[in-house]
Write a protein that holds these residues in place. Sequence first.
Motif, mmCIF file in Angstrom:
data_model
loop_
_atom_site.group_PDB
_atom_site.id
_atom_site.type_symbol
_atom_site.label_atom_id
_atom_site.label_comp_id
_atom_site.label_asym_id
_atom_site.label_seq_id
_atom_site.Cartn_x
_atom_site.Cartn_y
_atom_site.Cartn_z
ATOM 1 N N LYS A 83 4.142 6.053 12.992
ATOM 2 C CA LYS A 83 4.925 4.816 12.923
ATOM 3 C C LYS A 83 4.663 4.038 11.636
ATOM 4 N N HIS A 84 3.569 4.333 10.952
ATOM 5 C CA HIS A 84 3.265 3.664 9.693
ATOM 6 C C HIS A 84 3.595 4.541 8.476
ATOM 7 N N ARG A 85 4.198 5.686 8.724
ATOM 8 C CA ARG A 85 4.508 6.599 7.625
ATOM 9 C C ARG A 85 5.376 5.935 6.559
ATOM 10 N N CYS A 86 6.329 5.117 6.979
ATOM 11 C CA CYS A 86 7.220 4.439 6.036
ATOM 12 C C CYS A 86 6.980 2.934 5.999
ATOM 13 N N HIS A 87 5.861 2.483 6.542
ATOM 14 C CA HIS A 87 5.532 1.060 6.558
ATOM 15 C C HIS A 87 5.287 0.568 5.131
ATOM 16 N N VAL A 88 5.714 -0.657 4.830
ATOM 17 C CA VAL A 88 5.584 -1.201 3.485
ATOM 18 C C VAL A 88 4.113 -1.261 3.049
ATOM 19 N N GLN A 89 3.194 -1.390 3.996
ATOM 20 C CA GLN A 89 1.762 -1.397 3.672
ATOM 21 C C GLN A 89 1.091 -0.077 4.069
ATOM 22 N N GLY A 90 1.874 0.977 4.202
ATOM 23 C CA GLY A 90 1.368 2.272 4.657
ATOM 24 C C GLY A 90 0.210 2.817 3.842
ATOM 25 N N ASP A 91 0.216 2.563 2.529
ATOM 26 C CA ASP A 91 -0.881 3.074 1.695
ATOM 27 C C ASP A 91 -2.215 2.449 2.081
ATOM 28 N N VAL A 92 -2.207 1.169 2.417
ATOM 29 C CA VAL A 92 -3.456 0.508 2.804
ATOM 30 C C VAL A 92 -3.890 0.982 4.190
ATOM 31 N N PHE A 93 -2.941 1.163 5.100
ATOM 32 C CA PHE A 93 -3.282 1.688 6.419
ATOM 33 C C PHE A 93 -3.919 3.070 6.301
ATOM 34 N N ARG A 94 -3.369 3.919 5.455
ATOM 35 C CA ARG A 94 -3.941 5.259 5.279
ATOM 36 C C ARG A 94 -5.342 5.186 4.669
ATOM 37 N N THR A 95 -5.542 4.279 3.729
ATOM 38 C CA THR A 95 -6.868 4.114 3.125
ATOM 39 C C THR A 95 -7.876 3.686 4.187
ATOM 40 N N ILE A 96 -7.518 2.703 4.989
ATOM 41 C CA ILE A 96 -8.418 2.233 6.048
ATOM 42 C C ILE A 96 -8.705 3.354 7.034
ATOM 43 N N SER A 97 -7.684 4.073 7.428
ATOM 44 C CA SER A 97 -7.846 5.165 8.375
ATOM 45 C C SER A 97 -8.773 6.241 7.820
ATOM 46 N N ASN A 98 -8.579 6.614 6.561
ATOM 47 C CA ASN A 98 -9.430 7.637 5.937
ATOM 48 C C ASN A 98 -10.875 7.173 5.826
ATOM 49 N N LEU A 99 -11.077 5.921 5.439
ATOM 50 C CA LEU A 99 -12.437 5.385 5.336
ATOM 51 C C LEU A 99 -13.121 5.347 6.699
ATOM 52 N N ALA A 100 -12.389 4.935 7.719
ATOM 53 C CA ALA A 100 -12.967 4.876 9.064
ATOM 54 C C ALA A 100 -13.294 6.275 9.585
ATOM 55 N N CYS A 101 -12.422 7.228 9.310
ATOM 56 C CA CYS A 101 -12.646 8.597 9.785
ATOM 57 C C CYS A 101 -13.834 9.273 9.098
ATOM 58 N N THR A 102 -14.100 8.900 7.874
ATOM 59 C CA THR A 102 -15.208 9.526 7.140
ATOM 60 C C THR A 102 -16.498 8.726 7.245
ATOM 61 N N SER A 103 -16.475 7.644 8.006
ATOM 62 C CA SER A 103 -17.666 6.822 8.200
ATOM 63 C C SER A 103 -18.719 7.602 8.981
#
Length: 128
Positions: A83-103
């Motif tokens: 649902k965030h694939r085309c979100h205007v802030q999608g790049d920041v959501f992906r960054t947060i998700s990647n950082l959380a997953c690699t924590s």
Amino acid sequence: SWAYTDGSYQVQDGMAVIGAGVYHPMSDAKNLVERNGAGITSTIGRAELAAIAAALIHKYTHIATDSLSTLHQLRKQVLYPEKHRCHVQGDVFRTISNLACTSQGHIFYIRPNLMLEQLGMNAQIRKE
């Protein structure tokens, strides 16, 4: 460790100025965050997200934000990332998700009711 994050909006010389910050109460460390947005992406929502991303980059595991909307969007990113694939802030959501997953440990997002106002974080961001 704990970090308090916040986005800020104010008008200076007739122009909207948006900023964000991360505060670590144990060390009294304050970090201003570049939100990297322009035009439609230069919003208070992006500032809130940028502050959370910065907290994750600094390895904080307990992140407090006063933005209920941001917390809802982060939950949506975890449960329904498509649902965030085309979100205007999608790049920041992906960054947060990647950082959380690699924590190395669990990440906790918390919304304290009045803590940020009591700490005066909004005023601190505007001063610097």
